[in-house]
Scaffold this motif. Sequence first.
Motif, mmCIF file in Angstrom:
data_model
loop_
_atom_site.group_PDB
_atom_site.id
_atom_site.type_symbol
_atom_site.label_atom_id
_atom_site.label_comp_id
_atom_site.label_asym_id
_atom_site.label_seq_id
_atom_site.Cartn_x
_atom_site.Cartn_y
_atom_site.Cartn_z
ATOM 1 N N ASN A 87 -10.049 8.340 -5.153
ATOM 2 C CA ASN A 87 -8.605 8.079 -5.158
ATOM 3 C C ASN A 87 -8.146 7.244 -6.348
ATOM 4 O OD1 ASN A 87 -8.248 9.466 -2.779
ATOM 5 N ND2 ASN A 87 -8.395 7.650 -1.485
ATOM 6 N N CYS A 88 -9.038 6.986 -7.316
ATOM 7 C CA CYS A 88 -8.666 6.165 -8.458
ATOM 8 C C CYS A 88 -7.600 6.874 -9.305
ATOM 9 C CB CYS A 88 -9.885 5.851 -9.323
ATOM 10 S SG CYS A 88 -11.011 4.682 -8.535
ATOM 11 N N ALA A 141 -8.968 2.814 3.954
ATOM 12 C CA ALA A 141 -8.705 4.025 3.182
ATOM 13 C C ALA A 141 -7.213 4.318 3.154
ATOM 14 C CB ALA A 141 -9.469 5.199 3.773
ATOM 15 N N GLN A 186 -8.416 -2.246 -7.836
ATOM 16 C CA GLN A 186 -9.435 -1.495 -7.114
ATOM 17 C C GLN A 186 -9.431 -0.023 -7.483
ATOM 18 O OE1 GLN A 186 -9.143 -2.025 -2.911
ATOM 19 N NE2 GLN A 186 -11.001 -0.890 -2.432
ATOM 20 N N TYR A 187 -8.258 0.551 -7.711
ATOM 21 C CA TYR A 187 -8.149 1.980 -8.009
ATOM 22 C C TYR A 187 -7.837 2.229 -9.487
ATOM 23 C CZ TYR A 187 -7.958 2.395 -2.938
ATOM 24 O OH TYR A 187 -8.250 2.333 -1.601
ATOM 25 N N SER A 208 -11.233 -2.490 2.296
ATOM 26 C CA SER A 208 -12.085 -1.432 2.850
ATOM 27 C C SER A 208 -11.275 -0.339 3.538
ATOM 28 C CB SER A 208 -13.073 -2.040 3.848
ATOM 29 O OG SER A 208 -12.370 -2.680 4.894
ATOM 30 N N GLN A 224 0.821 -1.204 0.000
ATOM 31 C CA GLN A 224 0.000 0.000 0.000
ATOM 32 C C GLN A 224 0.859 1.259 0.000
ATOM 33 O OE1 GLN A 224 -2.562 -0.672 3.331
ATOM 34 N NE2 GLN A 224 -3.888 -2.087 2.217
ATOM 35 N N GLN A 259 -12.821 6.164 -1.881
ATOM 36 C CA GLN A 259 -11.931 5.297 -2.655
ATOM 37 C C GLN A 259 -12.093 5.539 -4.151
ATOM 38 O OE1 GLN A 259 -13.088 1.492 -1.053
ATOM 39 N NE2 GLN A 259 -11.282 1.356 0.253
ATOM 40 N N CYS A 290 -4.763 -3.545 -5.303
ATOM 41 C CA CYS A 290 -4.794 -2.072 -5.328
ATOM 42 C C CYS A 290 -4.826 -1.558 -6.771
ATOM 43 C CB CYS A 290 -3.562 -1.515 -4.597
ATOM 44 S SG CYS A 290 -3.638 -1.685 -2.800
ATOM 45 N N ASN A 322 -16.382 -0.110 -3.780
ATOM 46 C CA ASN A 322 -15.579 1.007 -3.289
ATOM 47 C C ASN A 322 -16.459 2.031 -2.582
ATOM 48 O OD1 ASN A 322 -13.434 -0.215 -4.430
ATOM 49 N ND2 ASN A 322 -12.886 1.429 -5.824
#
Length: 1740
Positions: free
Chosen positions: A1470-1471, A1722, A1452-1453, A1720, A1393, A1467, A1449, A1463
């Motif tokens: 934050n893509c 942040a 997801q983004y 989940s 992350q 979130q 990650c 999301n």
Amino acid sequence: MALSELYTKYNRVWIPDAEHVWKSAEILSDFKPGDETLQLQLEDGTETLYPLDTSSPQLPHLRNPDILVGENDLTALSYLHEPAVLHNLKVRFVESKIIYTYCGIILVAVNPYKQLHIYGDAVIHAYSGQNMGDMDPHIFAVAEEAYKLMARNNKNQSIIVSGESGAGKTVSARYAMRYFAMVSKSGSNTHVEDKVLASNPITEAIGNAKTTRNDNSSRFGKYTEISFDRRYQIIGANMRTYLLEKSRVVSQSESERNYHIFYQMCACADQPEFKSLRLLRADEFRYTNMGGETCIEGVDDRKDMEETRRTFSLLGLTEDFQADVFKVLAGILHLGNVEIRNVGSDKSSVSSSDPHMAAFCDLLGVSPDGVTRWLCHRRFVMVTETVVKPVTRKRAVNARDALAKQIYSHLFDCVIHKINAALQVPGKQHSFIGVLDIYGFETFDINSFEQFCINYANEKLQQQFNLHVFKLEQEEYMKEDIPWTLIDFYDNQPVIDLIEAKMGILDLLDEECLFPQGTDQNWLQKLYNYLADNPLFEKPRMSNEAFIIQHFADKVEYQCWGFLEKNRDTLYEELVDTMRTSKFPLLANFFLEEEPGGVGSKGIKVRPARPGVKPANKNHRTTVGEKFRSSLYLLMETLNATTPHYVRCIKPNEEKIPFEYDSKRVVQQLRACGVLETIHISAQSYPSRWTYIEFYSRYSVLMSQQELRLDDKKQTCRTVLQRLIQDSNQYKFGRTKIFFRAGQVAYLEKLRLDRLRGACVTIQKHVRGWSHRRKFLRMRDAAIVLQQYVRGQRQIRKSVTAAALKQGWAAVVIQRYWRGYLTRQIYRMVRSSSITIQAFTRGWIARKRYKKMVEVQKALILQKYARAWLARRRFQTLRRLVHNVQLSYRCQQLRKKLEDQGKENRGLLERLTSLAGSHAQGLDKLHSLEAQLGKSATEKASLEEREKKSKEDATKTIAQLQQEKDRFIVEKQDLEKKLADSATEMKDRFDQIKTTLKEDLEREERLRKIAENNLELQKEDHEKEVEVLREENRRLKEERVRLQRQLEEEAQVNTELQDQVIQLTKHVKVIPELRKDLHNLQTQRDDLDRRMKEQSEQAKAKMSVITRQLLGGMVEEEVISRLTSDGPDQIYEVGDLLTAFDGLQKATRVLENRQREQKEGYDSQVEGLAFKVEHLQKENNQLQKLFREKTSVNDAIGQEVARLNQENMVIPELRQQVSELQRHKQEVEVQLEEQSREMTEKIEEISKKLQMNVEEEGSQRRLLKQHEEVEREKEEVERRVEELEEVIRRQKNTESEAKTRFSQEASRLTAENMDFEEQLDMKDRLIRKLQNQIKSLQTSEKANQTPAPTIPKEYLGMLEYKREDEPKLIQYIILDLKPRGVVVNMIPGMAAQLLFMCVRHADYLNDGAKLKSLMNGIISGVKKVITDHQADFELLSFWLSNMYHMLNCLKQYSGEEEFMKQNTPRQNKNCLQNFDLSEHRQIFSDLAIRIYHQFISVMEKALLPMIVPGMLEHESLQGISSMKPTGFRKRSNSIYEDQEVYTISSLLQQLSLYHSTMSQHGMEEGLVRQAVKQIFFLVGAATLNNILLRKDMCSCRKGMQIRCNISYLEEWLKEKDLLQGTSAMETLKPLSQAAWLLQVNKTTDDDAKEIIEQCSELNTVQIVKILNSYTPIDDFEKRVAPSFVRKVQGLLQDREGGSSQLMLDTQYHFQVTFPFTPSSQALELHQLPSSLRLGFLTRI
């Protein structure tokens, strides 16, 4: 116990039999000393009397108990003798279909005449690394033992494979070499392992043939040395051959063939490569059709030829050499067809037109006349003359055949030499393993010189074998500290002396060969004369042409005819000379004269027992016997220098029927190959040997309770054995084992069986007694019940009257009405309650429905606005994207126009340059003409002076000079004319150039004006920039004041923190006092509770008495008891009960009111005390918490103080930086003003220069230079502008760092600045960027005026770093990170992350180069870590988890809808915005798969040594032992005594360790389940493979152990919550079914059908293998009948599909998938751990 005492009733013995060699019988009466007969009963039920000699009775051999029959090692048998060995081999071979059996150090291999599934690569891997004796007997086990001993002891090894023709020697040797090639694979490109294996087809083609006993019989001995380097990898091989059967080339018996290579060539005669050889069919050549059969059933000679040629090429033998070999072989075939005719009685001849003779001579390049002549003639050298004499047809045929044999022998040696050369690889040999494939002992109806040499070699090998066995026995006894006594064994040295000693058989044979007139009969007569007294030599009674030798195996009669001829191996010298003159180089080299000392030139010195006979001259050649003896000496020297391993191949029958056992043939071979000699040596001492653990486990049933309670198991075994066997000479105690005489183990088994039988009888007695008692009690109870009913019926009939019946009926009616009344009352009460409940329920449902409708309506409204907002956002994003595309397209068009304009300018410059060059050339030509003119004038002057001087000399000279002068004048005029013409041309051309230059200058003037306009625009931009810088300078001054104010506030906060520390210290001192007060309060509370409880109980007793008095006559007893049965929990709710009875007496109400008041008072007091206690507990907890945090707070304060001190130290630096910035800004302003002035002046100067230079002709170059200077000045201005931008950016970075450290507004302002930058116009970037910076500075000044503490800090989930810090980032987060360090306490996936947050920042800045560099750095760093730590499980687990989180990650983004469903809005915000990282996702997925496979490999490598000991060998069920005698092979030299013992607990602990590590690293549950499934598959496959390869594991008890261990694994899965959602247990189904198969009944047809239904995961081969290998542990179990196995096999034929492989592939890996699991958590909430040293990262 004496052996004779074991001949008791029911014991079984072996008696001789003419048909089956031995047959079994049962003793019907006990044997007593002095009995003349032994009463026996045969297996067919007939009784017989076995005669005994009363003086010294030779009792028949005792039969081993059934529990010992079928053992892997014959030395594990209690009775070691010939019938026991024969029967054990038969049971294993016929019933269990097992071809390999150990007999001490010998591996007995019985030829199955069928392909078996036990030689695959999986089987090789299963035997690799295993100790000998742990697995079933196998040729691979012998090879592994040799390889392991070579690697461990650094000593050379030998594997000696012997046996009769057709017993399978060649195949066994081939499998041994294949094993070495597989387990010692080298990493080089030489593929020497393949070459070693490839040598087998070639040697079999030229050295193997079909005989009556074998379709692929080796007709030569072969010793192959496989060389290894220091890493024990194959680096080469060398082959030595012995005694090739050359006579087979020219003669074969009925139903036999010549060597395979001839038939392979004939089968390919129609191919183009063989057309030139003029080959015919095999049945048309004399040398290939003598046996009558030219084909072998199931063999394709054409395909074999292709394989032979392929292996030739693989070994590197060229096509030319192959063609030469085939030429020689074809020539031999043609030579055999040469027809020799009789010419009279003593002459012979060959036709000159014989086509085969012509073919032979053409192919081999020899003279036809010479060959024809010397086949039919012979030359005799006399003292005075040389005589050529014709020979008879018989002698000519012999000469032809001798030539063919000699050529083939030389060809064979040449091919072997080439193979050896191909197998030699550069490199030093460290050690070797030799594989000897040599003929076994042979005896036929007619035995000749070949059988004599073969049996001589076997005598030498048997002697070496006996000495080795004797040595091993002695070492075993010394190792166990047991006194060594000499063992009498057969020594065959007298036979060897008979053959090779002085005046022995070979010596006399060589002597007779020296005489030209020597004959076989003369030699035989010498044998009779010299060896008649030797007891091992006999003369046959009925023959004078043979002799008999008593070999170690049997007597053999040899026919003397042909001995001398075969020993001489002569060939006429004339034919040899003819062959030497051949034009075919290969053939000519065959017959070159050999240099002396050629034998044994390999470098190994052989010291024979006596020196050999040296030939006196070349006519006295070395004989075949002498050569064979020398090579045999060399072989024995090599074998004695190595550690030997023996493989004895047995031929079970003559008809080659699969799994057919002929006892006569087998016992004959057992006697000949030394197996029975091994048995004899073992049986003379202590053949049965058990470890103390095995003995304790097996015979614990014979121990008393007192003996079992002893801790020392060794001492327990000693005590028990001394009690059971009184004669101490029948056993010996070693250090680790107990040694037993023959028969003692059988006696112990008998005692054990008797004890178990007695225990069974006792158990049956008690069970039957209990069953009968239970049955009797049931019958008695039934009888009593029947009696009761009968007596009751009688009594009723006697006592019942009419009045009693009426009364009974009336009572029934009254009961009916009363029960009806009560039921109606209860129904009404229930109905009213139900209606009330329904009303409330329906109301609650209606309210719930209404509330849900309101929520739905509100949700619709929210969705409407949210969707509208999303639509607007998508539209804005799309519009912004379109604007960006438009701008980029327009910029691209402008750039294209600028490039075109630049190209046009460059063209003009090139044209100007070319014109200037041409003008310069014209000027150069003019100057050269002027120079020539000057030169001519000079010459003229010189001539005039010469003329004046020479006037006085002579008149002739003057006349000549005058003529020359006139000529020069004419030439001058011509030159002047040419000069004028050229000047005119140059002037015209110059005018043209001048015109073009004027046009170009006008064009340049226009361009200059455009440049002046651009410079004016840039000047205006610079002036604006100066204004911006002045404004920024003013703002920085204000910022400095604000920073000073903040530093003062920080100092004040520091002071307050120190005051808090002082107060906390004071609070800590009060904690002990508060604890004492708390303890006192708790004591008071306990007293009050106790008193309250007593008073409440008294009140309850009084209340119950009063209630009963008041309600006793009004309600039922049940209601009263219900009212008075309140529990202790209802003591404090008495007020509710008193209120319910309002109408009670006044005195009772007063009493109850007083009680209630007392209770309420107590309640209030208790509540007050409880509140106080709770409050004190909270304070105490808070104080304890403060006390616990004291140290951490002090540390934090200390760190904060240190940090503030550092920051205070930084403040002067910051102030200095601010002052430097101000000074720098002033300097920049001055520089800008100077630059603008300079630019204006330069532009004016340039314009003036251009105007002045337009009118000048030579100004083109200066104009170009000025133009270039203008361009450079423009570039310089642009560069300075960029430097100014860089300065502004650096100032901005410095400002942002200061704001990040001391202000809470940095993140919000950065986000606003970035949003502003996204909305700017991209057309003019420089101007828009400067305006944006001005706006951002103005915004920051306004924001600084507002109070900072009121706005909370908002992070964007990004980490900022400098480009130069990227290596540091990779080093700290990837390379230096340790899973056992700080990461354990971090959030799982923290490393991934953090890296992704850095990726997000690079994407946010739209910096593609930075993003690409970071991604490449991450991938390279992770690859380096997993490469450097390939065996580190924790690190692999950690990075597998982090790569999985990184992959999630990136998904997801990514901004893709399929990954954004779960999301949160934050979130989604934050893509990633600018880059598509789908390609990098694939790279990370591949990297994760690589880590996963390496991760699985590490786990498998660690678990593999635990699986078999834990799942199979360890006995987890107490009291169920499957121990059996192990035999000699458990004493393998490769077994380490200090090996760790693994159990099922060890396996489960290792699995738990892996699972906890994966869980600790936050690995996703699905990935954990996949890893567990893979590991469980390995456990199941490895365990099942060992069951299939270990007969001792196939028993009912072992099946129970396996199922118990499987249940442990299942419990482990349940404990770890891995049973559901994973198919780990599915992978254990084959193992579970195999364990069930071991336990199930295996007798009836229903059992067979049940096996077919239940064993769905096992294939046919595996089921049949387990059934054949099933071994009973006790006499109570039964073996599986062969008929039952055949029945199951027949039923399995209907099963479709399935694999035919015996072994499961333990290398198989399931496909791994990485399921998407959104996080989940942040990103903006992540903190940077201080221990990671990531101070260079900044949270945005």
